[in-house]
Write an enzyme that holds these catalytic residues in place. Structure first.
Site, PDB file in Angstrom:
ATOM      1  N   GLY A  83      27.759 -81.616 -68.860  1.00  0.00           N
ATOM      2  CA  GLY A  83      28.780 -81.956 -69.846  1.00  0.00           C
ATOM      3  C   GLY A  83      29.318 -80.638 -70.355  1.00  0.00           C
ATOM      4  O   GLY A  83      29.586 -79.735 -69.570  1.00  0.00           O
ATOM      5  N   GLU A  84      29.384 -80.486 -71.652  1.00  0.00           N
ATOM      6  CA  GLU A  84      29.830 -79.212 -72.225  1.00  0.00           C
ATOM      7  C   GLU A  84      28.703 -78.739 -73.145  1.00  0.00           C
ATOM      8  O   GLU A  84      28.408 -79.402 -74.142  1.00  0.00           O
ATOM      9  CB  GLU A  84      31.156 -79.450 -72.972  1.00  0.00           C
ATOM     10  CG  GLU A  84      31.979 -78.216 -73.199  1.00  0.00           C
ATOM     11  CD  GLU A  84      32.249 -77.397 -71.922  1.00  0.00           C
ATOM     12  OE1 GLU A  84      32.629 -77.986 -70.886  1.00  0.00           O
ATOM     13  OE2 GLU A  84      32.072 -76.172 -71.972  1.00  0.00           O
ATOM     14  N   SER A  85      28.083 -77.623 -72.781  1.00  0.00           N
ATOM     15  CA  SER A  85      26.879 -77.201 -73.521  1.00  0.00           C
ATOM     16  C   SER A  85      27.166 -76.961 -74.999  1.00  0.00           C
ATOM     17  O   SER A  85      26.328 -77.273 -75.854  1.00  0.00           O
ATOM     18  CB  SER A  85      26.270 -75.947 -72.891  1.00  0.00           C
ATOM     19  OG  SER A  85      27.244 -74.936 -72.752  1.00  0.00           O
TER      20      SER A  85
ATOM     21  N   CYS B 247      23.097 -78.468 -65.117  1.00  0.00           N
ATOM     22  CA  CYS B 247      24.347 -77.799 -65.478  1.00  0.00           C
ATOM     23  C   CYS B 247      24.381 -77.437 -66.972  1.00  0.00           C
ATOM     24  O   CYS B 247      23.660 -76.535 -67.388  1.00  0.00           O
ATOM     25  CB  CYS B 247      25.515 -78.654 -65.020  1.00  0.00           C
ATOM     26  SG  CYS B 247      27.021 -77.702 -64.838  1.00  0.00           S
TER      27      CYS B 247
ATOM     28  N   ARG C  41      27.307 -68.847 -68.188  1.00  0.00           N
ATOM     29  CA  ARG C  41      28.150 -70.066 -68.223  1.00  0.00           C
ATOM     30  C   ARG C  41      29.381 -69.873 -67.356  1.00  0.00           C
ATOM     31  O   ARG C  41      29.889 -68.758 -67.243  1.00  0.00           O
ATOM     32  CB  ARG C  41      28.654 -70.342 -69.645  1.00  0.00           C
ATOM     33  CG  ARG C  41      27.605 -70.774 -70.609  1.00  0.00           C
ATOM     34  CD  ARG C  41      28.255 -71.148 -71.938  1.00  0.00           C
ATOM     35  NE  ARG C  41      29.136 -72.296 -71.798  1.00  0.00           N
ATOM     36  CZ  ARG C  41      30.137 -72.578 -72.627  1.00  0.00           C
ATOM     37  NH1 ARG C  41      30.413 -71.792 -73.646  1.00  0.00           N
ATOM     38  NH2 ARG C  41      30.886 -73.650 -72.420  1.00  0.00           N
TER      39      ARG C  41
ATOM     40  N   ILE D   5      30.138 -78.088 -60.780  1.00  0.00           N
ATOM     41  CA  ILE D   5      31.361 -78.292 -61.578  1.00  0.00           C
ATOM     42  C   ILE D   5      31.337 -77.327 -62.758  1.00  0.00           C
ATOM     43  O   ILE D   5      30.501 -77.452 -63.652  1.00  0.00           O
ATOM     44  CB  ILE D   5      31.443 -79.743 -62.120  1.00  0.00           C
ATOM     45  CG1 ILE D   5      31.387 -80.753 -60.961  1.00  0.00           C
ATOM     46  CG2 ILE D   5      32.715 -79.941 -62.944  1.00  0.00           C
ATOM     47  CD1 ILE D   5      31.218 -82.183 -61.417  1.00  0.00           C
ATOM     48  N   ARG D   6      32.200 -76.347 -62.729  1.00  0.00           N
ATOM     49  CA  ARG D   6      32.218 -75.300 -63.782  1.00  0.00           C
ATOM     50  C   ARG D   6      30.783 -74.894 -64.124  1.00  0.00           C
ATOM     51  O   ARG D   6      30.355 -74.872 -65.284  1.00  0.00           O
ATOM     52  CB  ARG D   6      32.969 -75.785 -65.028  1.00  0.00           C
ATOM     53  CG  ARG D   6      34.424 -76.153 -64.716  1.00  0.00           C
ATOM     54  CD  ARG D   6      35.247 -76.446 -65.960  1.00  0.00           C
ATOM     55  NE  ARG D   6      35.324 -75.267 -66.789  1.00  0.00           N
ATOM     56  CZ  ARG D   6      35.043 -75.247 -68.101  1.00  0.00           C
ATOM     57  NH1 ARG D   6      34.664 -76.345 -68.726  1.00  0.00           N
ATOM     58  NH2 ARG D   6      35.159 -74.140 -68.787  1.00  0.00           N
TER      59      ARG D   6
ATOM     60  N   HIS E 203      24.664 -80.987 -59.846  1.00  0.00           N
ATOM     61  CA  HIS E 203      24.580 -82.353 -60.387  1.00  0.00           C
ATOM     62  C   HIS E 203      24.073 -83.356 -59.345  1.00  0.00           C
ATOM     63  O   HIS E 203      24.888 -84.071 -58.755  1.00  0.00           O
ATOM     64  CB  HIS E 203      25.978 -82.830 -60.784  1.00  0.00           C
ATOM     65  CG  HIS E 203      26.576 -82.116 -61.939  1.00  0.00           C
ATOM     66  ND1 HIS E 203      26.478 -82.569 -63.239  1.00  0.00           N
ATOM     67  CD2 HIS E 203      27.306 -80.989 -61.999  1.00  0.00           C
ATOM     68  CE1 HIS E 203      27.111 -81.746 -64.049  1.00  0.00           C
ATOM     69  NE2 HIS E 203      27.621 -80.783 -63.328  1.00  0.00           N
TER      70      HIS E 203
ATOM     71  N   GLU F  69      22.972 -86.162 -59.879  1.00  0.00           N
ATOM     72  CA  GLU F  69      23.353 -87.513 -60.346  1.00  0.00           C
ATOM     73  C   GLU F  69      24.767 -87.886 -59.912  1.00  0.00           C
ATOM     74  O   GLU F  69      25.165 -89.038 -60.036  1.00  0.00           O
ATOM     75  CB  GLU F  69      23.190 -87.616 -61.876  1.00  0.00           C
ATOM     76  CG  GLU F  69      24.281 -86.979 -62.724  1.00  0.00           C
ATOM     77  CD  GLU F  69      24.236 -85.452 -62.807  1.00  0.00           C
ATOM     78  OE1 GLU F  69      23.420 -84.823 -62.084  1.00  0.00           O
ATOM     79  OE2 GLU F  69      25.040 -84.883 -63.568  1.00  0.00           O
TER      80      GLU F  69
HETATM   81  N1  GLN Z   1      30.906 -75.405 -68.091  1.00  0.00           N
HETATM   82  C1  GLN Z   1      29.997 -76.269 -68.806  1.00  0.00           C
HETATM   83  C2  GLN Z   1      29.289 -75.528 -69.938  1.00  0.00           C
HETATM   84  O1  GLN Z   1      29.418 -74.363 -70.075  1.00  0.00           O
HETATM   85  C3  GLN Z   1      28.977 -76.882 -67.897  1.00  0.00           C
HETATM   86  C4  GLN Z   1      29.660 -77.779 -66.907  1.00  0.00           C
HETATM   87  C5  GLN Z   1      28.858 -78.949 -66.467  1.00  0.00           C
HETATM   88  O2  GLN Z   1      27.864 -79.333 -67.078  1.00  0.00           O
HETATM   89  N2  GLN Z   1      29.333 -79.576 -65.428  1.00  0.00           N
HETATM   90  O3  GLN Z   1      28.596 -76.150 -70.679  1.00  0.00           O
END
Ligand code: GLN
Length: 198
Positions: free
Chosen positions: A48-50, A80, A107, A136-137, A172, A174
């Protein structure tokens, strides 16, 4: 039944729950409160987004309880953003979150060109067949210390590692159909821990 929580504040929560539903003896639970944290045998922290997940953990005052349970040996797996939340050092972010695992992560480490990509890798510790990896990112791990074991590197960068009861993956599982990492977590990290307690 093993009660396996998925931290349900933000990110790929339902995808982890669906994977866990495919494993017998597992009761998946979405975790949002202190009571939920106290009731589980192990936890997955999703992607997600940390910064968002970290802020929500702080807003709901869940950080200390979660870190205490992890430090006391509760098995945990961060995918992630979850990996970033577990780390004791984040190269390009001022503060840490749960601060429990002896890894230094970067990150958004792949920059915009390789923002998201797929590959496969052999990870003998986890599966006999090649495993699909979806990034993903994603972060990667720049440094490990103490007893952290590296499970796999992609292009020379560490993207999965384990320290006793803590597992961190940049990718990921999942979001694929491949159950290897979920099975590995349950069989090799959760069950041995539970049986040593009974
Ligand atoms: N870029 C996100 C972060 O810094 C991590 C991306 C992800 O969990 N797919 O939290």
């Amino acid at each position: 039944m093993l009660k396996i929580g998925v931290l349900g504040l933000q990110g790929s929560v339902v995808e982890h729950i669906s994977m866990l539903q495919r494993i017998s003896e597992v009761q998946p639970i979405i975790v949002k409160t202190k009571k939920d944290i106290e009731s589980i045998d192990a936890l997955i922290i999703p992607g997600g987004e940390s910064t968002t997940i970290g802020k929500l953990l702080e807003d709901f005052s869940l950080i200390d309880l979660l870190a205490t349970r992890i430090n006391a040996g509760m098995p945990v797996w961060g995918t992630c953003a979850g990996m970033i939340l577990l780390a004791k050092k984040i190269s390009n972010h001022g503060k840490t979150f749960l601060n429990v695992m002896d890894i230094q992560v970067r990150r958004n480490a792949y920059g915009s060109q390789l923002d998201s990509f797929h590959t496969t890798a052999n990870i003998p510790e986890v599966s006999d067949s090649p495993i699909p990896l979806v990034f993903i990112r994603a972060p990667y791990v720049e440094k490990v210390w103490n007893d952290v074991e590296v499970l796999v590197k992609v292009n020379g960068k560490i993207v999965a590692c384990r320290q006793k009861h803590m597992l961190a993956t940049s990718f990921h599982p999942e979001l694929t159909n491949d159950l290897s990492f979920h099975t590995y977590f349950i069989e090799k990290m959760v069950k041995p821990r539970i049986s040593s307690l009974v």
